[in-house]
Enzyme design. Structure first.
Site, PDB file in Angstrom:
ATOM      1  N   CYS A 174      33.409  40.269  -5.818  1.00  0.00           N
ATOM      2  CA  CYS A 174      33.343  39.052  -5.015  1.00  0.00           C
ATOM      3  C   CYS A 174      33.747  39.340  -3.572  1.00  0.00           C
ATOM      4  O   CYS A 174      34.424  40.333  -3.278  1.00  0.00           O
ATOM      5  CB  CYS A 174      34.223  37.954  -5.613  1.00  0.00           C
ATOM      6  SG  CYS A 174      35.989  38.101  -5.276  1.00  0.00           S
ATOM      7  N   ASP A 228      30.389  23.122 -18.657  1.00  0.00           N
ATOM      8  CA  ASP A 228      30.723  22.731 -17.286  1.00  0.00           C
ATOM      9  C   ASP A 228      32.190  22.338 -17.199  1.00  0.00           C
ATOM     10  O   ASP A 228      32.757  21.786 -18.135  1.00  0.00           O
ATOM     11  CB  ASP A 228      29.857  21.560 -16.811  1.00  0.00           C
ATOM     12  CG  ASP A 228      30.340  20.221 -17.346  1.00  0.00           C
ATOM     13  OD1 ASP A 228      31.149  19.550 -16.669  1.00  0.00           O
ATOM     14  OD2 ASP A 228      29.903  19.836 -18.454  1.00  0.00           O
ATOM     15  N   ASP A 231      24.819  13.717 -14.104  1.00  0.00           N
ATOM     16  CA  ASP A 231      25.192  12.838 -15.205  1.00  0.00           C
ATOM     17  C   ASP A 231      24.841  11.396 -14.865  1.00  0.00           C
ATOM     18  O   ASP A 231      24.309  11.105 -13.795  1.00  0.00           O
ATOM     19  CB  ASP A 231      26.672  12.986 -15.545  1.00  0.00           C
ATOM     20  CG  ASP A 231      27.596  12.556 -14.410  1.00  0.00           C
ATOM     21  OD1 ASP A 231      27.091  12.112 -13.354  1.00  0.00           O
ATOM     22  OD2 ASP A 231      28.817  12.663 -14.566  1.00  0.00           O
ATOM     23  N   SER A 232      25.169  10.483 -15.772  1.00  0.00           N
ATOM     24  CA  SER A 232      24.818   9.077 -15.592  1.00  0.00           C
ATOM     25  C   SER A 232      25.805   8.317 -14.733  1.00  0.00           C
ATOM     26  O   SER A 232      25.506   7.230 -14.247  1.00  0.00           O
ATOM     27  CB  SER A 232      24.732   8.390 -16.956  1.00  0.00           C
ATOM     28  OG  SER A 232      26.021   8.324 -17.555  1.00  0.00           O
ATOM     29  N   HIS A 282      36.476  33.776  -5.622  1.00  0.00           N
ATOM     30  CA  HIS A 282      36.817  34.705  -6.703  1.00  0.00           C
ATOM     31  C   HIS A 282      36.682  34.058  -8.075  1.00  0.00           C
ATOM     32  O   HIS A 282      36.105  34.651  -8.998  1.00  0.00           O
ATOM     33  CB  HIS A 282      38.242  35.241  -6.540  1.00  0.00           C
ATOM     34  CG  HIS A 282      38.704  35.996  -7.755  1.00  0.00           C
ATOM     35  ND1 HIS A 282      38.307  37.296  -8.019  1.00  0.00           N
ATOM     36  CD2 HIS A 282      39.474  35.604  -8.818  1.00  0.00           C
ATOM     37  CE1 HIS A 282      38.818  37.681  -9.178  1.00  0.00           C
ATOM     38  NE2 HIS A 282      39.529  36.677  -9.676  1.00  0.00           N
ATOM     39  N   CYS A 301      36.089  43.837  -9.404  1.00  0.00           N
ATOM     40  CA  CYS A 301      35.448  42.576  -9.015  1.00  0.00           C
ATOM     41  C   CYS A 301      34.697  42.775  -7.703  1.00  0.00           C
ATOM     42  O   CYS A 301      35.235  43.325  -6.739  1.00  0.00           O
ATOM     43  CB  CYS A 301      36.491  41.467  -8.863  1.00  0.00           C
ATOM     44  SG  CYS A 301      35.787  39.878  -8.346  1.00  0.00           S
ATOM     45  N   CYS A 324      37.638  39.801  -3.088  1.00  0.00           N
ATOM     46  CA  CYS A 324      38.196  41.087  -3.529  1.00  0.00           C
ATOM     47  C   CYS A 324      37.692  42.238  -2.660  1.00  0.00           C
ATOM     48  O   CYS A 324      38.384  43.244  -2.486  1.00  0.00           O
ATOM     49  CB  CYS A 324      37.851  41.341  -4.989  1.00  0.00           C
ATOM     50  SG  CYS A 324      38.811  40.336  -6.145  1.00  0.00           S
TER      51      CYS A 324
END
Length: 447
Positions: free
Chosen positions: A397, A356, A145-146, A426, A395, A400
């Site tokens: 991940c 975001d 971003d700026s 996670h 899941c 998990c």
């Protein structure tokens, strides 16, 4: 300064280069106390050409809603949309290394220029070869971003504090008002806004720093990020209509200058970077339309929806229903600073491509885990003996796969820093899995 031409010439050129904006000359009347930005035709026709290094591919549009599945093609890889964008404020995700985030399916990450300008500084990042090399992320796009959002938060408080239901942990209106008052009192001595740009005081060493539309683009050129954002002003939700109108026009002038700096010595100076405009106007639909009409007439590569987005979830959705259909269908769009599950599920059918937010990582640091059944607070006593039970069944991940809720509960009670890392892994995986599932549903015309 761009050469001004007659109203008839402006309208003719707009109809030639941007047919959708044929009514722009009529809608962009000078606001009280606000000076009009330069006309769109002051940019050379070649600047409107399609960029070969950045492309938005629309794969499928739902027959049930405005949702769409697409791909952003960037110099550092593909971003599947709709997609979640993790926030790596200082060039680092909180409590998680970038390689682990990549393993969790994170494609696009968001870095904040305000923090990077102060530490380590654009020169250091440029010497390192850009953000991708500095962060050891050779594959995987980055958006920066700026710096305006953080700077104006010093003066006004975060504009997203106004959207109480969108916060990770909602607060009362009274508390949010107190936060804004405190921030405004503190910020009055550290922020000065002029036509030229913004002067702010560094939180690191107290020195004053001047940020202009040109300097923020120059900094982002040093970063070599894939997508960059122009400088804009972010007034609070509670601002007056007159002040908001002045702010929108100031943002337009700053964004036009940012774009002109970005395209200077086109195409050599572009450096493989796309620039998204930021649509403003608060919750005033007339001003949002004015902002869309002007910015879509300029050669931006995509469009972000920013500024104050309402005081509640319903106001946000109503605003998006008004704004999104007015954006160019062929170009990508982004919802700035909002990516909670409720908002994503409401915004995807309206046609939002990327979101975001730092809320999944912030939740993780406080021991809150994201699940299909809702938020799970690992400090809950019922987790103490949840032996062999995963956070989410199915899941994949790393957390998990290796640990159960009983152990995570122990880490929370023992105040072990490891919990923040495991919970962040996670939550990032959950967000990316959720977005992948949403894309599948769109492809099946279920959303």
């Amino acid at each position: 300064m761009a050469k001004r031409v007659g109203d008839k010439s402006i309208l003719l050129l707009l109809q030639l280069f941007v047919p959708r904006a044929a009514g722009l000359a009529q809608s962009l009347r000078p606001a009280s106390g606000g000076r009009m930005p330069p006309p769109p035709e002051s940019f050379p026709p070649g600047s409107y050409d399609t960029r070969d290094f950045f492309r938005h591919e629309i794969i499928h549009e739902s027959s049930k809603s405005g949702a769409r599945v697409g791909r952003l093609h960037t110099p550092h890889g593909i971003v599947d949309t709709p997609g979640f964008v993790a926030v790596a404020t200082n060039g680092a995700l909180k409590c998680l290394d970038i390689a682990s985030a990549d393993e969790a399916g994170q494609q696009l990450v968001f870095c904040n220029s305000y923090h990077l300008m102060l530490q380590p500084g654009g020169d250091i990042i440029e010497e390192a070869g850009g953000l991708h090399k500095f962060m050891s992320r050779p594959i995987g796009p980055i958006i920066t971003d700026s710096g305006g959002f953080q700077i104006f938060s010093l003066a006004y408080g975060s504009v997203h504090n106004d959207v109480g239901q969108l916060n990770a942990e909602p607060t009362s209106e009274l508390k949010r008002a107190a936060m804004r008052k405190k921030a405004a009192s503190k910020g009055s001595n550290v922020v000065k806004v002029t036509e030229e740009g913004v002067r702010f005081r560094s939180y690191r060493d107290g020195r004053y720093v001047d940020l202009t539309p040109e300097s923020t683009v120059q900094a982002q050129k040093q970063y070599l990020s894939d997508i960059i954002i122009p400088l804009d002003e972010l007034p609070p939700y509670s601002t007056t209509r007159e002040r908001l109108e002045e702010s929108v026009l100031l943002s337009h002038r700053w964004e036009e200058r940012s774009l002109r700096e970005h395209l200077k010595d086109f195409p050599e100076n572009v450096k493989g970077q796309a620039m998204y405009a930021v649509v403003h106007g608060g919750v005033e639909k007339e001003l949002r339309k004015l902002s869309v009409d002007y910015l879509t007439a300029l050669p931006f590569d995509g469009f972000a929806i920013g500024g104050s987005l309402g005081s509640c979830h319903e106001e946000l959705v109503d605003l998006l229903k008004f704004v999104v259909p007015k954006l160019p269908r062929e170009k990508p769009n982004h919802l700035l600073g909002i990516a909670d599950e409720k908002s994503i599920l409401a915004a995807v059918p309206l046609g939002i491509d990327t979101f975001d937010s730092c809320f999944p990582t912030r939740l993780a640091r406080h021991g809150t885990l994201l699940t299909k059944a809702g938020k799970l607070h690992v400090s809950n006593a019922k987790c103490a003996r949840a032996f062999g039970k995963k956070i989410c069944e199915g899941c994949s991940c790393a957390t998990c796969t290796r640990y159960d809720l009983a152990y995570l509960h122990h880490l929370k009670k023992a105040k072990e820093p490891l919990l923040a890392q495991l919970a962040t892994i996670h939550n990032i995986q959950y967000m990316n899995d959720m977005m992948a599932d949403i894309r599948k549903q769109i492809l099946a015309d279920e959303i």
